[in-house]
Design an enzyme around this catalytic site. Structure first.
Site, PDB file in Angstrom:
ATOM      1  N   LYS A   1       0.679  -8.387  -2.709  1.00 49.69           N
ATOM      2  CA  LYS A   1      -0.699  -7.990  -3.077  1.00 49.69           C
ATOM      3  C   LYS A   1      -0.672  -6.578  -3.650  1.00 49.69           C
ATOM      4  CE  LYS A   1      -4.046  -6.672  -0.010  1.00 49.69           C
ATOM      5  NZ  LYS A   1      -4.743  -5.490  -0.525  1.00 49.69           N
TER       6      LYS A   1
ATOM      7  N   GLN B   1      -6.642  -1.877  12.490  1.00 47.11           N
ATOM      8  CA  GLN B   1      -7.351  -3.164  12.496  1.00 47.11           C
ATOM      9  C   GLN B   1      -7.941  -3.384  13.885  1.00 47.11           C
ATOM     10  OE1 GLN B   1      -7.937  -4.784   9.875  1.00 47.11           O
ATOM     11  NE2 GLN B   1      -6.234  -4.723   8.427  1.00 47.11           N
TER      12      GLN B   1
ATOM     13  N   THR C   1     -14.947  -6.126   5.691  1.00 46.77           N
ATOM     14  CA  THR C   1     -14.873  -6.071   7.157  1.00 46.77           C
ATOM     15  C   THR C   1     -15.121  -4.654   7.666  1.00 46.77           C
ATOM     16  OG1 THR C   1     -12.495  -6.007   6.888  1.00 46.77           O
ATOM     17  CG2 THR C   1     -13.432  -8.092   7.592  1.00 46.77           C
TER      18      THR C   1
ATOM     19  N   THR D   1     -18.645  -8.287 -18.284  1.00 48.05           N
ATOM     20  CA  THR D   1     -17.540  -7.354 -18.012  1.00 48.05           C
ATOM     21  C   THR D   1     -16.554  -7.957 -17.014  1.00 48.05           C
ATOM     22  OG1 THR D   1     -19.008  -5.516 -18.461  1.00 48.05           O
ATOM     23  CG2 THR D   1     -17.033  -5.003 -17.197  1.00 48.05           C
TER      24      THR D   1
ATOM     25  N   ASP E   1       0.865  -1.183   0.000  1.00 44.75           N
ATOM     26  CA  ASP E   1       0.000   0.000   0.000  1.00 44.75           C
ATOM     27  C   ASP E   1       0.898   1.228   0.000  1.00 44.75           C
ATOM     28  OD1 ASP E   1      -2.530  -1.364   0.051  1.00 44.75           O
ATOM     29  OD2 ASP E   1      -2.146  -1.870   2.137  1.00 44.75           O
TER      30      ASP E   1
ATOM     31  N   ASP F   1      -5.611  -7.521  -6.243  1.00 39.65           N
ATOM     32  CA  ASP F   1      -6.777  -7.315  -5.366  1.00 39.65           C
ATOM     33  C   ASP F   1      -7.618  -6.154  -5.906  1.00 39.65           C
ATOM     34  OD1 ASP F   1      -8.472  -7.132  -3.159  1.00 39.65           O
ATOM     35  OD2 ASP F   1      -6.992  -6.134  -1.892  1.00 39.65           O
ATOM     36  N   LEU F   2      -8.333  -6.411  -7.025  1.00 40.78           N
ATOM     37  CA  LEU F   2      -9.125  -5.331  -7.641  1.00 40.78           C
ATOM     38  C   LEU F   2     -10.627  -5.518  -7.387  1.00 40.78           C
ATOM     39  CD1 LEU F   2      -7.168  -4.741 -10.991  1.00 40.78           C
ATOM     40  CD2 LEU F   2      -6.927  -3.582  -8.789  1.00 40.78           C
ATOM     41  N   LYS F   3     -11.007  -6.618  -6.744  1.00 45.22           N
ATOM     42  CA  LYS F   3     -12.400  -6.824  -6.296  1.00 45.22           C
ATOM     43  C   LYS F   3     -13.418  -6.442  -7.371  1.00 45.22           C
ATOM     44  CE  LYS F   3     -11.335  -5.842  -1.401  1.00 45.22           C
ATOM     45  NZ  LYS F   3      -9.997  -5.222  -1.467  1.00 45.22           N
TER      46      LYS F   3
ATOM     47  N   HIS G   1     -16.619  -6.154  -9.637  1.00 44.86           N
ATOM     48  CA  HIS G   1     -18.058  -6.239  -9.341  1.00 44.86           C
ATOM     49  C   HIS G   1     -18.781  -5.489 -10.450  1.00 44.86           C
ATOM     50  CE1 HIS G   1     -21.449  -5.611  -6.099  1.00 44.86           C
ATOM     51  NE2 HIS G   1     -21.872  -6.206  -7.198  1.00 44.86           N
ATOM     52  N   ASP G   2     -19.362  -6.239 -11.394  1.00 41.06           N
ATOM     53  CA  ASP G   2     -19.989  -5.592 -12.557  1.00 41.06           C
ATOM     54  C   ASP G   2     -20.896  -6.639 -13.215  1.00 41.06           C
ATOM     55  OD1 ASP G   2     -20.407  -3.891 -14.877  1.00 41.06           O
ATOM     56  OD2 ASP G   2     -18.516  -2.912 -14.382  1.00 41.06           O
TER      57      ASP G   2
ATOM     58  N   GLY H   1       0.334  -6.292   5.974  1.00 40.45           N
ATOM     59  CA  GLY H   1       0.855  -5.037   5.447  1.00 40.45           C
ATOM     60  C   GLY H   1       1.836  -4.393   6.395  1.00 40.45           C
ATOM     61  N   ARG H   2       1.330  -3.435   7.176  1.00 40.90           N
ATOM     62  CA  ARG H   2       2.194  -2.559   7.964  1.00 40.90           C
ATOM     63  C   ARG H   2       3.213  -3.224   8.880  1.00 40.90           C
ATOM     64  NH1 ARG H   2      -2.975   0.940   9.236  1.00 40.90           N
ATOM     65  NH2 ARG H   2      -3.812  -1.136   8.795  1.00 40.90           N
TER      66      ARG H   2
ATOM     67  N   PRO I   1     -21.932  -9.768 -15.548  1.00 41.06           N
ATOM     68  CA  PRO I   1     -21.109 -10.975 -15.742  1.00 41.06           C
ATOM     69  C   PRO I   1     -20.101 -10.869 -16.886  1.00 41.06           C
ATOM     70  CG  PRO I   1     -23.367 -11.605 -15.252  1.00 41.06           C
ATOM     71  CD  PRO I   1     -23.361 -10.101 -15.375  1.00 41.06           C
TER      72      PRO I   1
ATOM     73  N   ARG J   1      -1.559  -9.776  12.841  1.00 36.62           N
ATOM     74  CA  ARG J   1      -0.551  -9.029  13.597  1.00 36.62           C
ATOM     75  C   ARG J   1       0.311  -9.988  14.411  1.00 36.62           C
ATOM     76  NH1 ARG J   1      -1.679  -5.910  10.499  1.00 36.62           N
ATOM     77  NH2 ARG J   1      -2.154  -3.704  10.639  1.00 36.62           N
TER      78      ARG J   1
HETATM   79  O1  C5P Z   1      -1.366  -3.053   7.096  1.00 28.60           O
HETATM   80  P1  C5P Z   1      -2.352  -4.187   7.227  1.00 28.60           P
HETATM   81  O2  C5P Z   1      -1.707  -5.494   7.621  1.00 28.60           O
HETATM   82  O3  C5P Z   1      -3.506  -3.827   8.122  1.00 28.60           O
HETATM   83  O4  C5P Z   1      -2.889  -4.372   5.731  1.00 28.60           O
HETATM   84  C1  C5P Z   1      -3.934  -5.253   5.439  1.00 28.60           C
HETATM   85  C2  C5P Z   1      -4.227  -5.218   3.963  1.00 28.60           C
HETATM   86  O5  C5P Z   1      -5.348  -6.048   3.738  1.00 28.60           O
HETATM   87  C3  C5P Z   1      -4.563  -3.847   3.400  1.00 28.60           C
HETATM   88  O6  C5P Z   1      -4.115  -3.819   2.039  1.00 28.60           O
HETATM   89  C4  C5P Z   1      -6.085  -3.813   3.463  1.00 28.60           C
HETATM   90  O7  C5P Z   1      -6.638  -2.979   2.478  1.00 28.60           O
HETATM   91  C5  C5P Z   1      -6.403  -5.281   3.157  1.00 28.60           C
HETATM   92  N1  C5P Z   1      -7.693  -5.756   3.656  1.00 28.60           N
HETATM   93  C6  C5P Z   1      -8.077  -5.661   4.990  1.00 28.60           C
HETATM   94  N2  C5P Z   1      -9.314  -6.110   5.380  1.00 28.60           N
HETATM   95  C7  C5P Z   1     -10.118  -6.693   4.481  1.00 28.60           C
HETATM   96  C8  C5P Z   1      -9.739  -6.812   3.153  1.00 28.60           C
HETATM   97  C9  C5P Z   1      -8.499  -6.333   2.771  1.00 28.60           C
HETATM   98  O8  C5P Z   1      -7.324  -5.176   5.829  1.00 28.60           O
HETATM   99  N3  C5P Z   1     -11.261  -7.182   4.871  1.00 28.60           N
END
Ligand code: C5P
Length: 230
Positions: A33, A189, A119, A69, A11, A60-62, A64-65, A209-210, A67, A180
């Site tokens: 990702k 989170q 979420t 497309t 990110d 991860d482009l999710k 939604h359109d 991520g972080r 079928p 984590r």
């Molecule tokens: O930094 P962190 O570990 O929180 O990053 C989690 C990644 O997962 C981010 O790219 C976030 O957009 C993605 N994500 C999420 N919860 C979801 C779906 C995707 O945190 N339900």
């Protein structure tokens, strides 16, 4: 062949920042990702550059359109050679089946998974859409629809993994963010789990991520998590 369970979420606002991290990582220990922000800035060329460095990509482009497309978008993503891609289960079974069929005969078919309920959505957000189930009930319904539509799995919180595992066989993939390592910051989170607890609960792949991207020594954090779960 190694099958790294860790998917590092890139990110970043720029390619330079992303490559500062990518150059420190090891493709034997993680996948990457690429989401809407980076893909919109940098496009398919960025995905190709990462893959040329040996990393598998979860795009991860999710989608939604309608079928047709979504099917065409999935085909385009598959032709980029990505390892995994996703759609929104709320696009319905016809949309998901069209996506799965579009990939069926693809050489090196990527995994196709679905997002059930974001979420970030609360009970009230669902009521606004006319859905009176709890987010967990709705997520399970959409997971069942995803499975019967022939997709490979879902994105779900590790906290939902155990209940999902009770409902689906082991070849239905559970990909979990909100991970984590013990002792690290939760950031924004709210419902986190450690990497080993998430795998024990039934998650197959962990989106992190972080804890890795914001670390002074990303490779060391990656190695520590990898050895904890190996
Ligand atoms: O930094 P962190 O570990 O929180 O990053 C989690 C990644 O997962 C981010 O790219 C976030 O957009 C993605 N994500 C999420 N919860 C979801 C779906 C995707 O945190 N339900």
């Amino acid at each position: 062949m190694s099958d790294p369970k860790i998917i590092v979420a890139l990110d970043y606002p720029s390619e330079l920042r992303a490559f500062e991290l990518i150059n420190k990582l090891d493709a034997d220990l993680c996948r990457l990702k690429v989401g809407k922000e980076m893909f919109t800035h940098l496009g398919p060329v960025f995905v190709e550059k990462i893959q040329n460095k040996g990393f598998d990509v979860f795009l991860d482009l999710k989608y939604h359109d309608i079928p047709n497309t979504v099917a065409k978008a999935c085909e385009a993503a598959a032709s980029l050679g990505v390892w995994m891609l996703n759609v929104h289960a709320s696009g319905g079974s016809r949309m998901m089946e069209a996506a799965a069929n579009a990939l069926a005969n693809h050489q090196n078919k990527p995994f196709l998974i679905a997002v059930t309920v974001l979420t970030s959505m609360s009970q009230q957000d669902l009521s606004e859409l006319g859905i009176n189930d709890t987010p967990a009930e709705q997520a399970l319904k959409l997971a069942k629809l995803t499975c019967s539509s022939g997709l490979d799995g879902i994105v779900c919180s590790a906290q939902e993994a155990a209940i999902m595992r009770q409902n689906f066989k082991h070849d239905f993939l559970l990909v979990s963010p909100g991970i984590r390592p013990a002792g690290s910051q939760p950031d924004d989170q709210r419902r986190t789990m450690t990497p080993s607890d998430a795998l024990n609960a039934g998650s197959d792949y962990l989106v992190i991520g972080r804890p890795i991207t914001q670390s002074d020594n990303p490779l060391s954090v990656l190695r520590t998590i990898h050895s904890e779960i190996s």
